[in-house]
Scaffold this active site. Structure first.
Site, PDB file in Angstrom:
ATOM      1  N   ARG A  27       0.844  -1.227   0.000  1.00  0.00           N
ATOM      2  CA  ARG A  27       0.000   0.000   0.000  1.00  0.00           C
ATOM      3  C   ARG A  27       0.864   1.257   0.000  1.00  0.00           C
ATOM      4  NH1 ARG A  27      -2.531  -0.894   5.593  1.00  0.00           N
ATOM      5  NH2 ARG A  27      -0.309  -1.379   5.850  1.00  0.00           N
ATOM      6  N   GLN A  50       2.400  22.214  19.327  1.00  0.00           N
ATOM      7  CA  GLN A  50       1.841  22.706  18.063  1.00  0.00           C
ATOM      8  C   GLN A  50       2.554  21.983  16.941  1.00  0.00           C
ATOM      9  OE1 GLN A  50       2.129  27.022  17.965  1.00  0.00           O
ATOM     10  NE2 GLN A  50       0.272  27.262  19.185  1.00  0.00           N
ATOM     11  N   VAL A  51       1.796  21.642  15.888  1.00  0.00           N
ATOM     12  CA  VAL A  51       2.360  20.981  14.716  1.00  0.00           C
ATOM     13  C   VAL A  51       2.064  21.870  13.520  1.00  0.00           C
ATOM     14  CG1 VAL A  51       2.315  18.908  13.278  1.00  0.00           C
ATOM     15  CG2 VAL A  51       1.974  18.720  15.758  1.00  0.00           C
ATOM     16  N   ASN A  52       3.115  22.259  12.829  1.00  0.00           N
ATOM     17  CA  ASN A  52       2.972  23.169  11.686  1.00  0.00           C
ATOM     18  C   ASN A  52       3.455  22.495  10.415  1.00  0.00           C
ATOM     19  OD1 ASN A  52       2.205  25.203  13.503  1.00  0.00           O
ATOM     20  ND2 ASN A  52       4.325  25.813  13.853  1.00  0.00           N
ATOM     21  N   ARG A  63      13.734  29.771   4.064  1.00  0.00           N
ATOM     22  CA  ARG A  63      12.859  30.146   5.181  1.00  0.00           C
ATOM     23  C   ARG A  63      13.724  30.124   6.446  1.00  0.00           C
ATOM     24  NH1 ARG A  63       7.042  29.325   4.527  1.00  0.00           N
ATOM     25  NH2 ARG A  63       6.523  28.511   2.446  1.00  0.00           N
ATOM     26  N   HIS A  66      14.858  31.320  12.214  1.00  0.00           N
ATOM     27  CA  HIS A  66      13.906  31.718  13.259  1.00  0.00           C
ATOM     28  C   HIS A  66      14.202  31.103  14.614  1.00  0.00           C
ATOM     29  CE1 HIS A  66      10.835  32.222   9.759  1.00  0.00           C
ATOM     30  NE2 HIS A  66      11.825  33.079   9.711  1.00  0.00           N
ATOM     31  N   LYS A  76      12.163  21.847  18.556  1.00  0.00           N
ATOM     32  CA  LYS A  76      11.433  21.712  17.292  1.00  0.00           C
ATOM     33  C   LYS A  76      11.957  20.461  16.567  1.00  0.00           C
ATOM     34  CE  LYS A  76      11.471  25.815  15.489  1.00  0.00           C
ATOM     35  NZ  LYS A  76      11.952  26.995  14.753  1.00  0.00           N
ATOM     36  N   HIS A 123      16.706  28.312  13.456  1.00  0.00           N
ATOM     37  CA  HIS A 123      16.499  27.242  12.460  1.00  0.00           C
ATOM     38  C   HIS A 123      16.027  27.837  11.138  1.00  0.00           C
ATOM     39  CE1 HIS A 123      13.860  24.400  10.304  1.00  0.00           C
ATOM     40  NE2 HIS A 123      14.963  23.682  10.394  1.00  0.00           N
ATOM     41  N   TYR A 136       6.639  20.600  11.253  1.00  0.00           N
ATOM     42  CA  TYR A 136       7.351  20.971  12.472  1.00  0.00           C
ATOM     43  C   TYR A 136       6.547  20.517  13.672  1.00  0.00           C
ATOM     44  CZ  TYR A 136       9.286  24.429   9.247  1.00  0.00           C
ATOM     45  OH  TYR A 136       9.851  25.060   8.183  1.00  0.00           O
ATOM     46  N   GLU A 147       9.138  36.141  19.081  1.00  0.00           N
ATOM     47  CA  GLU A 147       9.808  35.567  17.915  1.00  0.00           C
ATOM     48  C   GLU A 147      10.859  36.525  17.386  1.00  0.00           C
ATOM     49  OE1 GLU A 147       7.367  35.400  14.404  1.00  0.00           O
ATOM     50  OE2 GLU A 147       8.358  33.580  13.680  1.00  0.00           O
ATOM     51  N   LYS A 171      10.050  39.590   6.061  1.00  0.00           N
ATOM     52  CA  LYS A 171      10.414  39.488   7.476  1.00  0.00           C
ATOM     53  C   LYS A 171      11.849  38.961   7.631  1.00  0.00           C
ATOM     54  CE  LYS A 171       8.870  35.972  10.016  1.00  0.00           C
ATOM     55  NZ  LYS A 171       7.977  35.074  10.805  1.00  0.00           N
ATOM     56  N   ASP A 172      12.180  37.929   6.892  1.00  0.00           N
ATOM     57  CA  ASP A 172      13.515  37.327   7.036  1.00  0.00           C
ATOM     58  C   ASP A 172      14.597  38.248   6.471  1.00  0.00           C
ATOM     59  OD1 ASP A 172      12.335  33.907   6.454  1.00  0.00           O
ATOM     60  OD2 ASP A 172      12.365  35.156   8.262  1.00  0.00           O
TER      61      ASP A 172
HETATM   62  C1  LIG Z   1       5.495  29.584  13.121  1.00  0.00           C
HETATM   63  C2  LIG Z   1       4.103  30.124  13.016  1.00  0.00           C
HETATM   64  C3  LIG Z   1       3.748  31.105  12.100  1.00  0.00           C
HETATM   65  N1  LIG Z   1       2.476  31.557  12.060  1.00  0.00           N
HETATM   66  C4  LIG Z   1       2.108  32.560  11.064  1.00  0.00           C
HETATM   67  C5  LIG Z   1       2.998  33.780  11.047  1.00  0.00           C
HETATM   68  C6  LIG Z   1       2.983  34.187   9.598  1.00  0.00           C
HETATM   69  O1  LIG Z   1       1.874  35.035   9.351  1.00  0.00           O
HETATM   70  C7  LIG Z   1       2.778  32.872   8.846  1.00  0.00           C
HETATM   71  C8  LIG Z   1       4.058  32.345   8.264  1.00  0.00           C
HETATM   72  O2  LIG Z   1       5.004  32.295   9.307  1.00  0.00           O
HETATM   73  P1  LIG Z   1       6.538  32.322   8.923  1.00  0.00           P
HETATM   74  O3  LIG Z   1       6.772  33.383   7.886  1.00  0.00           O
HETATM   75  O4  LIG Z   1       7.296  32.416  10.224  1.00  0.00           O
HETATM   76  O5  LIG Z   1       6.736  30.878   8.280  1.00  0.00           O
HETATM   77  P2  LIG Z   1       8.165  30.290   7.867  1.00  0.00           P
HETATM   78  O6  LIG Z   1       9.033  31.362   7.323  1.00  0.00           O
HETATM   79  O7  LIG Z   1       7.886  29.082   7.069  1.00  0.00           O
HETATM   80  O8  LIG Z   1       8.807  29.871   9.255  1.00  0.00           O
HETATM   81  C9  LIG Z   1       8.777  28.523   9.657  1.00  0.00           C
HETATM   82  O9  LIG Z   1       9.886  27.928   9.093  1.00  0.00           O
HETATM   83  C10 LIG Z   1      11.112  28.206   9.734  1.00  0.00           C
HETATM   84  C11 LIG Z   1      12.207  27.506   8.975  1.00  0.00           C
HETATM   85  C12 LIG Z   1      11.033  27.813  11.159  1.00  0.00           C
HETATM   86  O10 LIG Z   1      11.940  27.181  11.740  1.00  0.00           O
HETATM   87  C13 LIG Z   1       9.864  28.250  11.907  1.00  0.00           C
HETATM   88  O11 LIG Z   1       9.532  27.241  12.881  1.00  0.00           O
HETATM   89  C14 LIG Z   1       8.628  28.525  11.156  1.00  0.00           C
HETATM   90  O12 LIG Z   1       8.218  29.798  11.573  1.00  0.00           O
HETATM   91  O13 LIG Z   1       2.265  31.943   9.805  1.00  0.00           O
HETATM   92  C15 LIG Z   1       1.503  31.080  12.911  1.00  0.00           C
HETATM   93  O14 LIG Z   1       0.357  31.540  12.860  1.00  0.00           O
HETATM   94  N2  LIG Z   1       1.834  30.140  13.830  1.00  0.00           N
HETATM   95  C16 LIG Z   1       3.095  29.630  13.916  1.00  0.00           C
HETATM   96  O15 LIG Z   1       3.347  28.759  14.763  1.00  0.00           O
END
Ligand SMILES: Cc1cn([C@H]2C[C@H](O)[C@@H](COP(=O)(O)OP(=O)(O)O[C@H]3O[C@H](C)C(=O)[C@H](O)[C@H]3O)O2)c(=O)[nH]c1=O
Length: 193
Positions: A27, A50-52, A63, A66, A76, A123, A136, A147, A171-172
């Site tokens: 499968r 939390q799981v993202n 990305r 952070h 994480k 990270h 994550y 943050e 942002k980054d």
């Molecule tokens: C992390 C997080 C973000 N958000 C919102 C904030 C922003 O409006 C949107 C995107 O967030 P961000 O731009 O921080 O996403 P990435 O740039 O992919 O960052 C992630 O990827 C890098 C590599 C990481 O290590 C972080 O754990 C994680 O933040 O989601 C949420 O609502 N909840 C959350 O837990």
């Protein structure tokens, strides 16, 4: 006996690699993404709160880098579900022998390995294929007010990204390069409270 979820040390103390045992049959595939007992046995006391997930369509995207400050520092577990990427950790613990050093390695949906990023680390990753799906498992709630980040191209860290950067969030890209006033991530303040 090969464990379903084995934990290996990395050159930066406190960070680990997880190798996930893959159960395949006609499968498809099954693997355990996290295992609290195996983590505890390796000295990692963290449970996902939390799981993202993120999907990054374009190769070369970065990305990161952070982190969250106390009291929202986090462990994480970073899992590549599909595609391939170069995953990077930066040690921001001021008292660490490897302060401001980075470590990176390739992850992919096929490598069935993940990295454990402990508190005190930044990270991030660069996609080395299109359509990278990341998952994550975070031990702490998202705390936007706590943050922060390191510019991924900061010359003081000098991460050797494998590809030219194709995409970076505003942002980054707005993080200033660190200077002598940068103090890393304080971890002592909230221990035991
Ligand atoms: C992390 C997080 C973000 N958000 C919102 C904030 C922003 O409006 C949107 C995107 O967030 P961000 O731009 O921080 O996403 P990435 O740039 O992919 O960052 C992630 O990827 C890098 C590599 C990481 O290590 C972080 O754990 C994680 O933040 O989601 C949420 O609502 N909840 C959350 O837990």
């Amino acid at each position: 006996m090969q464990q379903d979820f084995s934990v290996e040390t990395l050159p930066l103390k406190g960070a680990f690699r997880v190798r996930h045992k893959v159960f395949s049959d006609h499968r498809g595939m099954f693997k355990r993404l996290s295992c609290h007992q195996s983590l505890l046995d390796s000295g990692v006391d963290a449970q996902p709160r939390q799981v993202n997930a993120s999907l990054t369509p374009k190769k070369g995207t970065i990305r990161g880098m952070h982190f969250q400050h106390e009291p929202a520092t986090e462990t994480k577990i970073v899992c590549a579900m599909s595609g391939s990427l170069f995953d990077v950790l930066i040690d921001l613990r001021p008292d660490s022998d490897t302060y401001l050093q980075w470590y990176g390695e390739q992850l992919s949906g096929e490598s069935h390995s993940s990295l454990i990023v402990p508190p005190g680390f930044a990270h991030g990753f660069q996609t080395t294929s299109d359509n990278v799906l990341m998952m994550y498992l975070n031990s702490t709630d998202y705390a936007p007010d706590l943050e922060s980040g390191i510019h991924p191209l900061d010359p003081s860290i000098a991460v050797a990204w494998p590809l030219p950067v194709t995409e970076l969030s505003a942002k980054d890209s707005e993080h200033s390069f660190i200077d002598s006033t940068f103090n890393g991530i304080s971890l002592g303040t909230f221990e035991g409270t």
